[in-house]
Structures are given as structure tokens and as C-alpha cells.
Design an enzyme around this catalytic site. Structure first.
Site, PDB file in Angstrom:
ATOM      1  CB  CYS A 137     -33.543 -13.365  34.283  1.00  0.00           C
ATOM      2  SG  CYS A 137     -34.582 -14.807  33.967  1.00  0.00           S
TER       3      CYS A 137
ATOM      4  NE  ARG B  74     -32.488 -14.004  38.229  1.00  0.00           N
ATOM      5  CZ  ARG B  74     -31.190 -13.892  38.034  1.00  0.00           C
ATOM      6  NH1 ARG B  74     -30.517 -12.926  38.635  1.00  0.00           N
ATOM      7  NH2 ARG B  74     -30.547 -14.714  37.253  1.00  0.00           N
TER       8      ARG B  74
ATOM      9  CG  ASP C 183     -30.842 -17.506  39.531  1.00  0.00           C
ATOM     10  OD1 ASP C 183     -32.031 -17.844  39.749  1.00  0.00           O
ATOM     11  OD2 ASP C 183     -30.135 -18.026  38.659  1.00  0.00           O
TER      12      ASP C 183
END
Length: 150
Positions: free
Chosen positions: A12, A18, A121
Site C-alpha cells: 500500500c 491496508r 485508504d
């Protein structure tokens, strides 16, 4: 354990939300399925958080579902890692593009999205956003376990 280990990298932006959730969940689901020839690690496309633990909200979301992310420390993805990874999974299309650019068109390793759709996100949102991301990651991880079990 089998003699040939497969290595998967989950990526990420900062490696604090994440991708560490993806790493922890995928590793746990592979273990539960008895797949013992896969090593899962994670990293970020940026170095903003190198050495930091995962975001406390990400760790809390994982803990609520019985996962442990306490040992995670953020790291930045290095292009040289393409040579020793068997699969690189991007959390969204911007990460996918960044990884493909870093590979310079010479990639021999598959670079794919972790989930069917971009994993949003949750960093700038509330705690519920982390639970939503975890839901999406768990579903996608189940599909990866199925693919990696064969």
C-alpha cells in the site's frame, strides 16, 4: 514445510494500514488452510513510516477479529525485491501503477490487485473505515487462499 517457499508481498502507500492488514489476514488464512509454503510480507510505496508499527486503528480492527498485528514494522518496497517475490499484491490501482513503473516493464513476477476493487485508504476516516477495509481484505484473502492452495 515444503522445500520451495513462495513469497508474496502486499503493498500500500505507507505500510501502516491496508498492506499490514492484508499481510496479517492472508498469512492467518493460509495457515488455517494448511498452506505452509507461502511467506507473506508487506511494504509501502513510500518510506514515510519506516520502522513504525501499524496504525493503532488497524491493529484494533484486527484484534477485534482475533488477528495479531503487534509485530509489524513498516518498510518501503524496494525494486530489487521483484527478483525474489513470486507475487506482488497492490491494495489499489495507484499502487499497482507505481509498482509497474518500478519494474520498468521487465517484470517476471505477477503484480496484481489484492481485491477485485481498490481497497480504500481508511487513514483519514473513522474507526468504522478500518472495519470496512478488513471486511474487503478478508473476502479477497479467501480467494487468494483458494488460488494458492492449488
Amino acid at each position: 514445510m515444503t522445500s520451495t517457499m513462495r513469497r508474496i508481498e502486499v503493498v500500500c502507500t505507507g505500510n501502516i494500514c491496508r498492506s499490514p492488514i492484508g499481510e496479517v489476514v492472508l498469512r492467518a488464512k493460509l495457515a488455517d488452510a494448511g498452506v505452509d509454503d507461502v511467506v507473506v510480507t508487506s511494504s509501502g510505496t513510500s518510506g514515510w513510516h519506516i520502522g513504525d508499527p501499524m496504525d493503532s486503528r488497524a491493529a484494533a480492527a484486527l484484534a477485534r477479529r482475533g488477528y495479531d498485528g503487534s509485530t509489524h514494522r513498516a518498510q518501503e518496497f524496494r525494486s530489487t525485491w521483484f527478483a525474489d517475490r513470486d507475487l506482488v499484491l497492490a491494495m489499489d490501482s495507484s499502487h499497482l501503477s507505481a509498482l509497474l513503473r518500478r519494474g520498468g516493464g521487465d517484470l517476471v513476477v505477477p503484480v496484481e490487485l489484492f481485491a477485485d476493487d481498490d481497497v480504500p485508504d481508511p487513514y483519514y476516516g473513522d474507526d468504522a473505515g478500518f472495519d470496512d477495509v478488513l471486511d474487503q481484505i478478508e473476502k479477497a484473502a479467501d480467494r487468494w487462499v483458494d488460488r494458492l492452495s492449488h
